[in-house]
Design an enzyme around this catalytic site. Structure first.
Site, PDB file in Angstrom:
ATOM      1  N   GLY A   1       3.860   7.425   2.068  1.00 38.14           N
ATOM      2  CA  GLY A   1       4.505   6.654   1.078  1.00 38.14           C
ATOM      3  C   GLY A   1       4.593   7.304  -0.287  1.00 38.14           C
ATOM      4  O   GLY A   1       5.796   7.205  -0.793  1.00 38.14           O
TER       5      GLY A   1
ATOM      6  N   VAL B   1      -3.623  -6.026  11.264  1.00 35.43           N
ATOM      7  CA  VAL B   1      -3.571  -7.257  10.716  1.00 35.43           C
ATOM      8  C   VAL B   1      -2.444  -7.768  11.139  1.00 35.43           C
ATOM      9  O   VAL B   1      -2.097  -9.015  10.595  1.00 35.43           O
ATOM     10  CB  VAL B   1      -3.921  -7.422   9.265  1.00 35.43           C
ATOM     11  CG1 VAL B   1      -5.326  -6.648   8.737  1.00 35.43           C
ATOM     12  CG2 VAL B   1      -2.805  -6.686   8.129  1.00 35.43           C
ATOM     13  N   GLN B   2      -1.334  -7.020  11.543  1.00 33.54           N
ATOM     14  CA  GLN B   2       0.000  -7.658  11.693  1.00 33.54           C
ATOM     15  C   GLN B   2      -0.045  -8.901  12.828  1.00 33.54           C
ATOM     16  O   GLN B   2       0.905  -9.707  12.630  1.00 33.54           O
ATOM     17  CB  GLN B   2       0.809  -6.586  12.305  1.00 33.54           C
ATOM     18  CG  GLN B   2       1.074  -5.326  11.077  1.00 33.54           C
ATOM     19  CD  GLN B   2       1.769  -4.289  11.458  1.00 33.54           C
ATOM     20  OE1 GLN B   2       2.396  -4.172  12.564  1.00 33.54           O
ATOM     21  NE2 GLN B   2       1.904  -3.301  10.727  1.00 33.54           N
TER      22      GLN B   2
ATOM     23  N   ASP C   1      -1.808  -1.873  10.544  1.00 31.59           N
ATOM     24  CA  ASP C   1      -1.398  -2.296  11.799  1.00 31.59           C
ATOM     25  C   ASP C   1      -2.181  -3.432  12.395  1.00 31.59           C
ATOM     26  O   ASP C   1      -1.739  -4.257  13.237  1.00 31.59           O
ATOM     27  CB  ASP C   1      -1.380  -1.056  12.865  1.00 31.59           C
ATOM     28  CG  ASP C   1      -0.428  -0.090  12.482  1.00 31.59           C
ATOM     29  OD1 ASP C   1       0.896  -0.333  12.464  1.00 31.59           O
ATOM     30  OD2 ASP C   1      -0.937   1.173  12.057  1.00 31.59           O
TER      31      ASP C   1
ATOM     32  N   GLY D   1       0.906  -1.055  -0.188  1.00 33.99           N
ATOM     33  CA  GLY D   1      -0.055   0.028  -0.025  1.00 33.99           C
ATOM     34  C   GLY D   1       0.729   1.207   0.017  1.00 33.99           C
ATOM     35  O   GLY D   1       1.934   1.149  -0.616  1.00 33.99           O
TER      36      GLY D   1
ATOM     37  N   GLU E   1     -12.120  30.163   3.274  1.00 32.23           N
ATOM     38  CA  GLU E   1     -11.274  30.862   4.596  1.00 32.23           C
ATOM     39  C   GLU E   1     -10.533  29.880   5.212  1.00 32.23           C
ATOM     40  O   GLU E   1      -9.462  29.939   5.808  1.00 32.23           O
ATOM     41  CB  GLU E   1     -12.616  31.855   5.352  1.00 32.23           C
ATOM     42  CG  GLU E   1     -11.681  32.757   6.053  1.00 32.23           C
ATOM     43  CD  GLU E   1     -10.405  33.506   5.622  1.00 32.23           C
ATOM     44  OE1 GLU E   1      -9.853  33.521   6.227  1.00 32.23           O
ATOM     45  OE2 GLU E   1     -11.025  34.213   4.362  1.00 32.23           O
TER      46      GLU E   1
ATOM     47  N   HIS F   1       5.720   1.201  12.088  1.00 29.50           N
ATOM     48  CA  HIS F   1       5.034   2.143  13.192  1.00 29.50           C
ATOM     49  C   HIS F   1       5.173   0.959  14.148  1.00 29.50           C
ATOM     50  O   HIS F   1       4.992  -0.237  13.928  1.00 29.50           O
ATOM     51  CB  HIS F   1       3.731   2.531  12.702  1.00 29.50           C
ATOM     52  CG  HIS F   1       2.850   3.023  13.888  1.00 29.50           C
ATOM     53  ND1 HIS F   1       3.223   3.919  14.746  1.00 29.50           N
ATOM     54  CD2 HIS F   1       1.522   2.862  14.148  1.00 29.50           C
ATOM     55  CE1 HIS F   1       2.108   4.240  15.547  1.00 29.50           C
ATOM     56  NE2 HIS F   1       1.374   3.690  15.233  1.00 29.50           N
TER      57      HIS F   1
END
Ligand code: NAD
Ligand code: MG
Length: 328
Positions: free
Chosen positions: A132, A84-85, A82, A25, A225, A106
């Site tokens: 990335g 699914v690690q 993170d 990714g 603005e 991370h």
């Protein structure tokens, strides 16, 4: 502070060794392509049939399923989401060579003990301080995105050398690699994105937009603005800090900044920041986020929909379509 630059790095420890990148990714694609262009032997590990698979093949990379991709690897970089690690590590653990190095971008999974690696493995962090797309673009332009390096487990005394060689391979060492710990990287990264960069900034924008629109001003004027112009200010801050911003804004804007800013971000906001930090440090945030994932992310989806359906999005989409130089 300890900062490493390219001159401090000996990349020979990775020469002719296999580097496996799990995930393709934002970070995965950038790391894989930069390492390949730096002359390293890169294998990408992905689920068969996933959208990333054909993309990595089209980019000229060797792609295998995760369990196969990690075999024979000297470094295995976990560049999947993170959350699914943990399951990913458990599914490939038996295939990882003795003495290999696990690398994270991370610290979440390791710091909050989602992943508890075997004692024969090195466990290191190389966290680029940028998305990335920038890691790739800066590398191609001969520069690099600064990185943080940390060592969680040094099984063979080579963990730092290997991590620094990897950081040089992705271009990070050109900009400098600052030494930190998994705890410091994880906690400051979560705090930054929650209180300032993502959460704080967008809440400030939306509150400003609503304040103007409720007072009867046109939504289009309010959008320019509080949302559109923010980039111009952030660019000045990024390039030269508070001093450069103050140099380029009017005296009236600077005076308004100094007398009104502290009324908006006041003692209450600072107390809330402290509470957010405490919940990151004591694991409450991580526990809740892991539980939210386990339950199929119902609250995540509801809050995301509410964000995307806010009137500032409708107004913004229309106005941005008239500025064809903006990439949507
Ligand atoms: P991403 O969501 O952009 O990409 C995730 C990739 O992992 C995809 O290619 C997906 O197909 C793949 N994937 C998902 N489940 C998988 C599985 N079970 N097996 C194999 N592959 C799987 O992720 P990202 O934003 O690049 O984040 C990767 C890591 O980098 C995270 O640890 C994140 O915290 C860290 N990080 C991200 C950024 C950023 O700017 N995005 C910056 C610094 C660090
Ligand atoms: Mg970050």
């Amino acid at each position: 502070m300890q900062m490493y630059s390219e001159a401090d790095v000996d990349i020979s420890c990775l020469q002719d060794k296999q580097v496996t990148i799990l995930g393709y990714g934002s970070q995965g694609r950038a790391h894989a392509l930069n390492l390949k262009d730096s002359g390293f032997n890169v294998v990408v590990g992905l689920r068969k049939g996933g959208a990333s698979w054909s993309k990595a093949v089209a980019d000229g990379l060797t792609v295998k399923e995760p369990a196969e991709a990690v075999r024979g690897a000297t470094i295995i970089a976990f560049l999947t989401p993170d959350m699914v690690q943990k399951a990913l590590y458990e599914s490939i653990d038996s295939e990882i060579d003795n003495g290999a190095t696990l690398l994270f971008a991370h610290g979440f999974a390791v710091h909050f003990k989602q992943v508890a690696p075997r004692s024969d493995l090195n466990v290191v962090l190389i966290a680029p301080k940028g998305p990335g797309s920038l890691v790739r673009r800066q590398y191609e332009e001969g520069h690099g995105v600064p990185c943080l390096v940390a060592i969680h487990q040094d099984a063979d005394g080579e963990a730092l050398n290997l991590a620094l060689a990897y950081s040089a391979g992705i271009g990070g060492a050109r900009a400098g690699v600052i030494e930190t710990t998994f705890a410091e990287e994880t906690e400051t990264d979560l705090f930054g994105e929650q209180a300032v960069l993502c959460g704080g900034a967008t809440e400030l924008i939306v509150a400003g937009f609503e304040t103007l629109v409720e007072a009867g001003y046109q939504p289009e004027v309010a959008y320019y603005e509080v949302m559109h112009e923010l980039k111009l200010i952030v660019d000045l801050l990024h390039e030269g800090g508070l001093r450069k911003m103050h140099k380029f804004i009017s005296d009236t804007a600077a005076w308004g900044d100094m007398v009104s800013g502290p009324r908006v971000v006041d003692a209450g906001s600072r107390a809330a920041m402290k509470a957010v930090l405490t919940e990151i440090q004591d694991g409450t945030f991580a526990k809740n986020w892991i539980a939210e994932n386990e339950h199929g992310m119902p609250e995540f989806k509801a809050k995301m929909n509410a964000d995307l359906e806010h009137p500032i999005e409708t107004v913004g989409k229309d106005l941005r379509s008239r500025m064809d130089w903006l990439q949507s």
